[in-house]
Design a protein around this motif. Structure first.
Motif, PDB file in Angstrom:
ATOM      1  N   TYR A  63      20.479  53.697  49.043  1.00 34.92           N
ATOM      2  CA  TYR A  63      19.876  52.779  48.182  1.00 34.92           C
ATOM      3  C   TYR A  63      20.648  51.536  47.688  1.00 34.92           C
ATOM      4  O   TYR A  63      20.296  50.416  47.329  1.00 34.92           O
ATOM      5  N   LEU A  76      18.289  56.073  41.000  1.00 29.72           N
ATOM      6  CA  LEU A  76      18.258  56.804  42.138  1.00 29.72           C
ATOM      7  C   LEU A  76      19.262  56.934  43.061  1.00 29.72           C
ATOM      8  O   LEU A  76      19.671  57.404  44.039  1.00 29.72           O
ATOM      9  N   HIS A  83      23.929  60.224  36.554  1.00 28.39           N
ATOM     10  CA  HIS A  83      22.401  60.470  36.823  1.00 28.39           C
ATOM     11  C   HIS A  83      21.637  61.237  35.807  1.00 28.39           C
ATOM     12  O   HIS A  83      20.568  61.069  35.352  1.00 28.39           O
ATOM     13  N   ARG A  87      18.560  59.965  33.414  1.00 25.32           N
ATOM     14  CA  ARG A  87      17.014  60.748  33.846  1.00 25.32           C
ATOM     15  C   ARG A  87      16.838  61.433  32.366  1.00 25.32           C
ATOM     16  O   ARG A  87      15.591  61.162  31.985  1.00 25.32           O
ATOM     17  N   ALA A 232       8.150  52.696  42.610  1.00 26.82           N
ATOM     18  CA  ALA A 232       7.880  54.409  42.536  1.00 26.82           C
ATOM     19  C   ALA A 232       6.828  54.707  41.932  1.00 26.82           C
ATOM     20  O   ALA A 232       6.091  55.752  42.428  1.00 26.82           O
ATOM     21  N   GLY A 233       6.321  54.329  40.820  1.00 25.84           N
ATOM     22  CA  GLY A 233       4.879  54.550  40.451  1.00 25.84           C
ATOM     23  C   GLY A 233       3.523  53.939  40.650  1.00 25.84           C
ATOM     24  O   GLY A 233       2.618  54.431  40.510  1.00 25.84           O
ATOM     25  N   THR A 236       3.078  54.490  45.154  1.00 25.34           N
ATOM     26  CA  THR A 236       2.859  55.846  45.475  1.00 25.34           C
ATOM     27  C   THR A 236       1.315  56.519  45.034  1.00 25.34           C
ATOM     28  O   THR A 236       0.616  57.195  45.699  1.00 25.34           O
ATOM     29  N   ILE A 282      12.251  59.151  53.314  1.00 30.09           N
ATOM     30  CA  ILE A 282      13.224  58.826  52.443  1.00 30.09           C
ATOM     31  C   ILE A 282      14.573  59.208  53.145  1.00 30.09           C
ATOM     32  O   ILE A 282      14.682  59.751  53.838  1.00 30.09           O
ATOM     33  N   ARG A 284      18.946  59.267  53.113  1.00 33.26           N
ATOM     34  CA  ARG A 284      20.116  59.816  52.683  1.00 33.26           C
ATOM     35  C   ARG A 284      21.419  59.295  53.683  1.00 33.26           C
ATOM     36  O   ARG A 284      21.180  59.079  54.705  1.00 33.26           O
ATOM     37  N   ALA A 344       6.327  66.053  48.907  1.00 36.74           N
ATOM     38  CA  ALA A 344       5.965  64.614  48.910  1.00 36.74           C
ATOM     39  C   ALA A 344       6.765  63.940  47.489  1.00 36.74           C
ATOM     40  O   ALA A 344       6.924  62.724  47.299  1.00 36.74           O
ATOM     41  N   HIS A 350      16.672  64.454  42.534  1.00 38.34           N
ATOM     42  CA  HIS A 350      15.964  62.885  42.215  1.00 38.34           C
ATOM     43  C   HIS A 350      14.671  63.302  42.410  1.00 38.34           C
ATOM     44  O   HIS A 350      13.899  62.346  42.520  1.00 38.34           O
ATOM     45  N   CYS A 352      10.786  63.442  41.761  1.00 44.20           N
ATOM     46  CA  CYS A 352      10.256  62.395  41.141  1.00 44.20           C
ATOM     47  C   CYS A 352      10.143  62.576  39.566  1.00 44.20           C
ATOM     48  O   CYS A 352       9.483  63.671  39.263  1.00 44.20           O
ATOM     49  N   VAL A 353      10.534  61.772  38.803  1.00 46.25           N
ATOM     50  CA  VAL A 353      10.337  61.951  37.416  1.00 46.25           C
ATOM     51  C   VAL A 353       9.003  61.695  36.923  1.00 46.25           C
ATOM     52  O   VAL A 353       8.797  62.003  35.758  1.00 46.25           O
ATOM     53  N   LEU A 357       3.098  62.398  35.361  1.00 51.72           N
ATOM     54  CA  LEU A 357       2.327  61.056  35.281  1.00 51.72           C
ATOM     55  C   LEU A 357       1.483  60.950  36.187  1.00 51.72           C
ATOM     56  O   LEU A 357       0.199  60.626  35.971  1.00 51.72           O
TER      57      LEU A 357
HETATM   58  C1  HEM Z   1       1.697  60.383  43.989  1.00 49.76           C
HETATM   59  C2  HEM Z   1       2.362  59.805  43.159  1.00 49.76           C
HETATM   60  C3  HEM Z   1       4.055  59.793  43.463  1.00 49.76           C
HETATM   61  C4  HEM Z   1       5.039  60.018  44.436  1.00 49.76           C
HETATM   62  C5  HEM Z   1       4.377  60.779  46.052  1.00 49.76           C
HETATM   63  C6  HEM Z   1       6.395  59.965  44.423  1.00 49.76           C
HETATM   64  C7  HEM Z   1       7.519  60.307  45.319  1.00 49.76           C
HETATM   65  C8  HEM Z   1       8.619  60.113  44.544  1.00 49.76           C
HETATM   66  C9  HEM Z   1       9.816  60.577  45.554  1.00 49.76           C
HETATM   67  C10 HEM Z   1       9.719  61.067  47.304  1.00 49.76           C
HETATM   68  C11 HEM Z   1      10.916  60.525  44.939  1.00 49.76           C
HETATM   69  C12 HEM Z   1      12.276  60.489  45.327  1.00 49.76           C
HETATM   70  C13 HEM Z   1      13.094  59.550  46.121  1.00 49.76           C
HETATM   71  C14 HEM Z   1      14.526  59.900  46.372  1.00 49.76           C
HETATM   72  O1  HEM Z   1      14.889  61.096  46.261  1.00 49.76           O
HETATM   73  O2  HEM Z   1      15.006  59.255  47.059  1.00 49.76           O
HETATM   74  C15 HEM Z   1      10.650  59.783  43.611  1.00 49.76           C
HETATM   75  C16 HEM Z   1      11.484  59.629  42.595  1.00 49.76           C
HETATM   76  C17 HEM Z   1      11.147  58.803  41.398  1.00 49.76           C
HETATM   77  N1  HEM Z   1       9.880  58.583  40.975  1.00 49.76           N
HETATM   78 FE1  HEM Z   1       8.093  59.190  41.793  1.00 49.76          FE
HETATM   79  N2  HEM Z   1       6.237  59.555  43.068  1.00 49.76           N
HETATM   80  C18 HEM Z   1       5.048  59.356  42.492  1.00 49.76           C
HETATM   81  C19 HEM Z   1       4.624  58.850  41.227  1.00 49.76           C
HETATM   82  C20 HEM Z   1       5.705  58.272  40.552  1.00 49.76           C
HETATM   83  C21 HEM Z   1       5.210  57.702  39.093  1.00 49.76           C
HETATM   84  C22 HEM Z   1       3.853  57.586  38.617  1.00 49.76           C
HETATM   85  C23 HEM Z   1       6.502  57.529  38.492  1.00 49.76           C
HETATM   86  C24 HEM Z   1       6.563  56.603  37.202  1.00 49.76           C
HETATM   87  C25 HEM Z   1       5.747  55.684  36.692  1.00 49.76           C
HETATM   88  C26 HEM Z   1       7.570  57.495  39.207  1.00 49.76           C
HETATM   89  C27 HEM Z   1       8.894  57.550  39.086  1.00 49.76           C
HETATM   90  C28 HEM Z   1       9.904  57.591  39.898  1.00 49.76           C
HETATM   91  C29 HEM Z   1      11.194  57.591  39.332  1.00 49.76           C
HETATM   92  C30 HEM Z   1      11.987  56.809  38.154  1.00 49.76           C
HETATM   93  C31 HEM Z   1      12.019  58.180  40.745  1.00 49.76           C
HETATM   94  C32 HEM Z   1      13.593  58.576  40.620  1.00 49.76           C
HETATM   95  C33 HEM Z   1      14.005  59.706  40.129  1.00 49.76           C
HETATM   96  C34 HEM Z   1      15.462  60.029  40.189  1.00 49.76           C
HETATM   97  O3  HEM Z   1      16.169  59.368  40.799  1.00 49.76           O
HETATM   98  O4  HEM Z   1      15.882  60.720  39.677  1.00 49.76           O
HETATM   99  N3  HEM Z   1       7.063  58.174  40.355  1.00 49.76           N
HETATM  100  N4  HEM Z   1       9.178  59.799  43.578  1.00 49.76           N
END
Ligand code: HEM
Length: 405
Positions: A63, A76, A83, A87, A232-233, A236, A282, A284, A344, A350, A352-353, A357
């Motif tokens: 990243y 991320l 981290h 978080r 991210a939000g 997706t 994704i 790494r 997913a 990491h 998904c936080v 939501l």
């Molecule tokens: C169906 C909906 C969603 C999917 C499929 C999804 C998918 C993902 C995935 C695959 C990651 C991991 C990325 C990685 O490890 O490199 C991730 C991380 C994250 N997602 Fe989601 N996401 C969704 C919804 C959301 C929503 C609604 C939010 C917030 C508004 C969000 C915020 C984040 C954040 C901030 C991370 C980083 C977490 C970290 O680094 O600890 N995501 N998401």
């Protein structure tokens, strides 16, 4: 180990049209590929992708070049205590009481307002008129930003997502991404400074005031996190809403079951996340040499983890190419937590936080859409084509229905 030539090329039009066919070949015969143009190893099997998400040796240093130029530094890219603290600063806003009491009404209002624009019309393109707007509008409102700026955020988020998925390194896309970073900073930094002086109930105020073990978020941290939230939000959840309805429309008996019993919505969402995940890949970067199915990946290489393939690995899921909301090998009670068995939302640190939501947004959207369009069907003669390689979902979803009087 095999070379890319022996499997369908990930950058080819054939792959973009139907990645699932290519995934089957990879899962079967080429679980570890070297892709020269992407300068990346590609892995597809469930066991390997799970390891890449869970084991700390697989760092997220990718990243640094994939996201930092457009967002700035975000959680991320971090690991360990850094981290964990980042978080802990943001996670409470995306679950429990805050989600249910403060943000649920925001989600419900945004779904209703978008549906109001077409509920009497009897037809709608669910992608362009609902899915692409709903999650971004929700985030902008959660942050307590100006609702008149919804469209502006829409444009920024499109450019960020294009930057992230720029596998062929198109210079125009890269430049647009960098422009967005400047524009978003010019917009957000004065608002963040002003908000620090006038804290409210919104998410931006929560981020301004958050403190964990003496660590707080700087203006730059908050701006970078807002930018990350859009990508991210937004993208997706946009793809998830559209894919959920597309999958149900393709399986009318399952659509009928969900319409009758709305408690099946989380099941249908979980199966959609497995069958057609919004994020298909994704990356790494392992810190040391690692051995996976098919060979060894040298330290420092980029590894592309194919979520879309792993979720259809027959070693993990029975009849993986069948959409079945009643399947027994996908427990719904863990599907939105780090104990999920689909990939997913990734797994590990990491994970998904925003998973809860997203689940709330999908439940609200699906309930309101089914109420407004009880007899919905794909518009006659219309085709709904999936698009995207990095993120993927229906490009359009033209629907016809009898308006509820
Ligand atoms: C169906 C909906 C969603 C999917 C499929 C999804 C998918 C993902 C995935 C695959 C990651 C991991 C990325 C990685 O490890 O490199 C991730 C991380 C994250 N997602 Fe989601 N996401 C969704 C919804 C959301 C929503 C609604 C939010 C917030 C508004 C969000 C915020 C984040 C954040 C901030 C991370 C980083 C977490 C970290 O680094 O600890 N995501 N998401």
């Amino acid at each position: 180990m095999t070379t890319a030539r022996e499997a369908p090329d990930i950058l080819s039009p054939e792959f973009a049209m139907d990645p699932y066919q290519a995934y089957r070949v990879m899962l079967d015969t080429s679980p570890l590929l070297w892709h020269e143009p992407m300068q990346s190893y590609i892995i597809s099997r469930y066991e390997d992708v799970t390891r890449a998400f869970r084991e700390p040796v697989f760092t997220t240093s990718n990243y640094d070049w994939q996201l930092e130029p457009v967002h700035g530094r975000t959680m991320l890219q971090m690991s360990g205590r850094d981290h964990a603290v980042r978080r802990a600063l943001v996670a409470p806003a995306f679950r429990g009481n805050v989600l249910e009491n403060t943000f649920l009404p925001v989600i419900e209002r945004n779904a209703r307002e978008l549906i109001d624009t077409f509920r009497d019309r009897g037809e709608v393109d669910l992608v362009s008129e609902f899915a692409t707007h709903f999650p971004i509008n929700v985030i902008v409102d959660m942050l307590g930003l100006n609702r008149d700026d919804h469209e502006r955020f829409q444009r920024w988020y499109t450019s960020i997502i294009a930057f992230l998925g720029n596998l062929s390194q198109d210079p125009d896309i890269a430049e647009a991404g960098l422009r967005t970073r400047t524009e978003l900073a010019e917009y957000m930094i004065p608002i963040i400074r002003e908000r620090r002086e006038n804290l409210g109930e919104d998410l931006l105020s929560t981020l301004c005031a958050a403190e964990v073990e003496g660590t707080t978020m700087s203006d730059e941290d908050i701006k970078a996190f807002v930018s990350l939230l859009l990508a991210a939000g937004g993208e997706t959840t946009d793809k998830a809403v559209a894919s959920l309805f597309r999958n149900l429309l393709d399986h009318p008996e399952q659509l009928a079951a969900v319409r009758e019993d709305r408690s099946l919505i989380p099941r249908a969402f979980a199966e959609t996340l497995r069958y057609t995940p919004p994020v298909h890949m994704i990356m790494r970067q392992p810190a040391e040499d690692v051995t996976l199915s098919g060979g060894t990946i040298p330290a420092g290489s980029t590894v592309t983890c194919l979520i879309g393939a792993a979720n259809r690995d027959p070693r993990r899921f029975a009849e993986p190419d069948r959409f079945d909301i009643f399947r027994e090998d996908l427990p719904t009670n863990t599907a939105f937590s780090a104990a999920a068995n689909h990939l997913a939302f990734a797994l590990g640190r990491h994970f998904c936080v925003g998973a809860l939501l997203a689940k709330t947004e999908i439940e609200v959207a699906a309930n309101q859409l089914l109420d407004a369009m009880p007899d919905l069907e794909l518009a006659p003669g219309a085709a709904s084509v999936e698009k995207g390689v990095f993120t993927r979902g229906p490009a359009s979803l033209p629907i016809r229905f009898t308006p509820v009087r």
